[in-house]
Write an enzyme that holds these catalytic residues in place. Structure first.
Site, short mmCIF file in Angstrom:
data_model
loop_
_atom_site.label_atom_id
_atom_site.label_comp_id
_atom_site.label_asym_id
_atom_site.label_seq_id
_atom_site.Cartn_x
_atom_site.Cartn_y
_atom_site.Cartn_z
CG ASP A 283 9.69 -44.39 12.92
OD1 ASP A 283 8.95 -44.94 13.75
OD2 ASP A 283 9.26 -43.85 11.90
CG ASN B 149 7.13 -36.61 3.04
OD1 ASN B 149 6.86 -37.73 3.46
ND2 ASN B 149 8.02 -35.84 3.64
CG HIS C 110 7.60 -40.06 5.93
ND1 HIS C 110 7.23 -38.77 6.22
CD2 HIS C 110 6.97 -40.83 6.86
CE1 HIS C 110 6.43 -38.77 7.27
NE2 HIS C 110 6.25 -40.00 7.67
CD GLU D 142 10.73 -36.90 6.27
OE1 GLU D 142 9.90 -37.22 5.41
OE2 GLU D 142 10.44 -36.19 7.25
C1 GLP Z 1 5.09 -40.81 11.04
C2 GLP Z 1 5.81 -42.12 11.31
C3 GLP Z 1 5.58 -43.09 10.21
C4 GLP Z 1 4.11 -43.14 9.86
C5 GLP Z 1 3.71 -41.83 9.24
C6 GLP Z 1 2.25 -41.76 8.86
O1 GLP Z 1 5.93 -39.79 10.65
N1 GLP Z 1 7.19 -41.98 11.54
O2 GLP Z 1 6.08 -44.37 10.58
O3 GLP Z 1 3.86 -44.18 8.98
O4 GLP Z 1 4.02 -40.78 10.11
O5 GLP Z 1 1.48 -41.52 9.99
P1 GLP Z 1 -0.08 -41.63 10.06
O6 GLP Z 1 -0.37 -43.08 10.05
O7 GLP Z 1 -0.44 -40.99 11.36
O8 GLP Z 1 -0.63 -40.92 8.88
#
Ligand code: GLP
Length: 243
Positions: free
Chosen positions: A67, A136, A138, A143
């Site tokens: 992303d 959540n 995702h 989402e």
């Molecule tokens: C972000 C990214 C995701 C990631 C998620 C969790 O929103 N777009 O690809 O997996 O958050 O992030 P973290 O690993 O910092 O908890």
């Protein structure tokens, strides 16, 4: 699904890096699907260390990222391109032309989604997709929704994601409201999926995603339908699903 329980973040990162290394060694020209966020950073550090020791060669590896924030250029220090370049790419011998991330400043949203889908298709799909999971549920920026979105699309980020990601910005007002993300179908078509999670704050969503119903309201729950998923989590993150 195979679950590996790690002692802590460092152990989780080493285990994840071992799995990524195995992929690169077994298929030097593999396509790695990469992720941003805090969860994979330790694994990237470990890969860099092994590369510097001479144990890994990324010269033929191709990457596609999950992303990118809409509106941020590669040079913006909050963009996912900037993150990937600084956390991994600049430290290893990967060819930058073999790294792919949605273009956050593309003029035409639909054309950019189409271009990114084609890029992944032309590479022959993803051999190993690395994933973190949002609070959540995702994955990438898919989402919670009424239906699973198949291909690359542009999404409006939820308040919970904006607030979680605001820790990396000066304030929540600076977090972009939209992002490009690889779709669920593309993620599910990866031959192998490696999920990394750490921290007690992820325990509840891990339980819902991996032991609850498969539903687009918890996007990561679709991973239950994939036949080759490895979940590497620390004890805190796995506390609700393992005794
Ligand atoms: C972000 C990214 C995701 C990631 C998620 C969790 O929103 N777009 O690809 O997996 O958050 O992030 P973290 O690993 O910092 O908890």
């Amino acid at each position: 699904m195979v679950i590996y329980k790690a002692k802590d973040y460092k152990d989780m990162s080493r285990k994840a890096a071992n799995i990524i290394s195995a992929q690169v060694i077994m298929k030097p020209s593999c396509v790695l699907g990469l992720a941003t966020g805090s969860s994979p950073v330790g694994a990237y550090k470990q890969l860099i260390e092994w590369y510097k020791k001479g144990d890994l060669d990324f010269s033929e590896v191709k990457t596609v990222n999950l992303d990118e924030y809409k509106g941020l250029s590669k040079e913006n220090n909050q963009s996912y391109y900037y993150f990937m370049y600084n956390q991994l790419f600049k430290h290893i011998n990967i060819k930058l032309e073999n790294t792919h991330i949605p273009n956050g400043i593309a003029e035409e949203e639909a054309a950019e989604c189409e271009r990114y889908n084609k890029t992944i298709h032309c590479l022959g799909g993803i051999d190993l997709q690395l994933l973190g999971i949002g609070h959540n549920g995702h994955i990438g920026f898919n989402e919670p929704n009424q239906a699973f979105e198949k291909n690359t699309h542009c999404v409006a980020l939820t308040e919970s994601t904006i607030s979680a990601n605001s820790r990396l910005f000066e304030n929540a007002g600076e977090v972009p409201r939209f992002a490009y993300t690889m779709g669920i179908k593309t993620i599910m078509q990866a031959k192998k999926i490696l999920v990394v999670v750490s921290g007690g704050d992820k325990a509840e969503i891990i339980k819902r995603a991996f032991t609850g119903p498969v539903t687009p309201s918890v996007p990561a729950s679709i991973l239950q339908m994939h036949n080759d998923v490895i979940l590497v989590g620390d004890e805190d993150a796995l506390s609700e699903i393992l005794l």
